[in-house]
Design a protein around this motif. Structure first.
Motif, mmCIF file in Angstrom:
data_model
loop_
_atom_site.group_PDB
_atom_site.id
_atom_site.type_symbol
_atom_site.label_atom_id
_atom_site.label_comp_id
_atom_site.label_asym_id
_atom_site.label_seq_id
_atom_site.Cartn_x
_atom_site.Cartn_y
_atom_site.Cartn_z
ATOM 1 N N GLY A 57 0.780 -1.231 0.000
ATOM 2 C CA GLY A 57 0.000 0.000 0.000
ATOM 3 C C GLY A 57 0.808 1.274 0.000
ATOM 4 N N GLN A 58 2.113 1.189 -0.273
ATOM 5 C CA GLN A 58 2.972 2.378 -0.265
ATOM 6 C C GLN A 58 3.786 2.414 -1.560
ATOM 7 N N ASP A 59 4.362 3.569 -1.837
ATOM 8 C CA ASP A 59 5.195 3.703 -3.024
ATOM 9 C C ASP A 59 6.465 2.864 -2.896
ATOM 10 N N ASP A 60 6.982 2.418 -4.049
ATOM 11 C CA ASP A 60 8.250 1.702 -4.061
ATOM 12 C C ASP A 60 9.377 2.650 -3.668
ATOM 13 N N VAL A 61 10.441 2.075 -3.145
ATOM 14 C CA VAL A 61 11.596 2.852 -2.712
ATOM 15 C C VAL A 61 12.857 2.226 -3.300
ATOM 16 N N TYR A 62 13.767 3.049 -3.780
ATOM 17 C CA TYR A 62 15.040 2.559 -4.304
ATOM 18 C C TYR A 62 16.107 2.708 -3.220
ATOM 19 N N ALA A 63 17.001 1.719 -3.141
ATOM 20 C CA ALA A 63 18.011 1.729 -2.076
ATOM 21 C C ALA A 63 19.308 1.093 -2.553
ATOM 22 N N LYS A 64 20.381 1.461 -1.885
ATOM 23 C CA LYS A 64 21.684 0.874 -2.169
ATOM 24 C C LYS A 64 22.044 -0.228 -1.186
ATOM 25 N N LEU A 65 21.298 -0.285 -0.067
ATOM 26 C CA LEU A 65 21.560 -1.279 0.968
ATOM 27 C C LEU A 65 20.258 -1.597 1.681
ATOM 28 N N LEU A 66 20.010 -2.878 1.947
ATOM 29 C CA LEU A 66 18.807 -3.301 2.669
ATOM 30 C C LEU A 66 19.227 -4.152 3.863
ATOM 31 N N ILE A 67 18.831 -3.709 5.051
ATOM 32 C CA ILE A 67 19.084 -4.460 6.275
ATOM 33 C C ILE A 67 17.735 -4.916 6.819
#
Length: 354
Positions: free
Chosen positions: A115-125
């Motif tokens: 239900g939220q906008d996608d997010v771009y990231a360089k690192l996911l913890i």
């Protein structure tokens, strides 16, 4: 940088957690004043009481923890301190439940939230708990292993309550143990009383009403137990199964994704180290990423691998100890063994003070 939290709002629900030297040392590593701020909201138990479900007293004395660095602390209090410590360049987003992620054409991450906008990231913890969405993709070891134990936790204000020993002389800690069940109550700092309970249950399925379930499970126990249950706001009672997982040699994908806390190394809470291990994870993660350029995939990958190797070496050996502790906590002689342990601990503490 950003923190994406599943909860829609922060509420003072749940229970207390234990923190001692290792936990406070980790908080100091994160930020020197953080440990001080947390300790101000915590409670060191001064008096302790151990009883059987019928009210028989097995231990009633000064707590073996009195005067030590061990404290009980409301989870909400720790959460608040951590939230207030976030740097100004770190955003916090509530109501963000991660559903999936994948790499884009630039080898960066695209995060999908319900239900939220996608997010771009360089690192996911991924610090998303027992049922980690992140772990499902990086490790792929299925659902966590249910241990056969259900737990319930609650918290309420100490104000206006008339309490007996061990709470009427200072910060108290009380345990009621027997019949394969446990109920404990403690001063959790910041004028709060917290309690927790465990019982064996064949399925991890939650009840329609945690309050009614608790009243049934502990219906024959001394009135004090049911009194604490009944004065807790029903919506503030947290009911969960207890889970763990087999240790693995890798948490992330060796690229830009890794895990932290229960998502990485879920164990039974019998050792009281869950929060401490998560804080230590965070400290190690911060250390290995010093000087790393997040645009450099090779550097990021190397840092993640170093982090995982260091932390797995520490956390993996605790799995079997926690499992044994969990089994012992429901043994028929648990109350008697706790009595002996408390007496030895107190005698040792008093001996050291002479």
């Amino acid at each position: 940088m950003a923190v994406f939290e599943r909860a829609k709002t922060f509420r003072p629900i749940g229970a207390a957690l234990g923190l001692a030297d290792m936990g406070y040392n980790a908080l100091s590593e994160i930020k020197p004043d953080l440990a001080i701020d947390v300790r101000k909201l915590a409670s060191n138990p001064q008096y302790q009481l151990l009883m059987r479900p019928n009210g028989e007293i097995l231990f009633a004395d000064e707590s073996p923890f009195a005067g030590t660095n061990f404290t009980w602390l409301a989870w909400y209090s720790l959460q608040t301190c951590l939230r207030n410590t976030l740097p100004k360049n770190v955003s916090l987003y509530l109501n963000h439940s991660l559903t999936d992620f994948h790499y884009d054409s630039n080898s960066f991450l695209k995060l999908n939230f319900r239900g939220q906008d996608d997010v771009y990231a360089k690192l996911l913890i991924g610090a998303d708990g027992y049922h980690s969405c992140v772990r499902a993709k990086t490790v792929g070891d299925g659902e966590p292993l249910y241990t056969g134990t259900m737990t319930w936790r609650g918290i309420f204000s100490r104000q206006s309550l008339v309490l007996d020993f061990p709470f009427n002389q200072g910060n108290g800690f009380q345990l009621v143990v027997g019949e394969g069940k446990n109920f404990w109550i403690m001063d959790a700092g910041n004028n709060l009383i917290a309690w927790g309970a465990t019982a064996l249950q064949g399925s991890s399925q939650k009840s329609l009403s945690a309050l009614l379930k608790l009243q049934t499970v502990f219906s024959s126990w001394l009135p004090l137990v049911n009194h604490f249950i009944e004065i807790t706001e029903p919506n503030a009672i947290v009911e969960t199964g207890v889970f763990d997982r087999e240790s693995v040699s890798q948490w992330g994908d060796n690229q830009r994704v890794t895990l932290l806390g229960d998502a990485a190394h879920p164990i039974r809470p019998s050792l009281g180290l869950g929060t401490t291990m998560a804080l230590q994870d965070a400290v190690t993660l911060g250390q290995v990423f010093v000087g790393v350029q997040l645009t450099n995939t090779s550097q990021v990958s190397s840092a993640i691998q170093t982090y995982e190797q260091e932390r797995i070496k520490v956390t993996a050996p605790l799995l079997e100890k926690a499992r044994q502790g969990g089994l012992d906590s429901h043994a028929e002689d648990q109350a008697d063994r706790l009595k002996i342990a408390f007496e030895k601990q107190l005698a040792s503490t008093r001996g050291n003070l002479k």
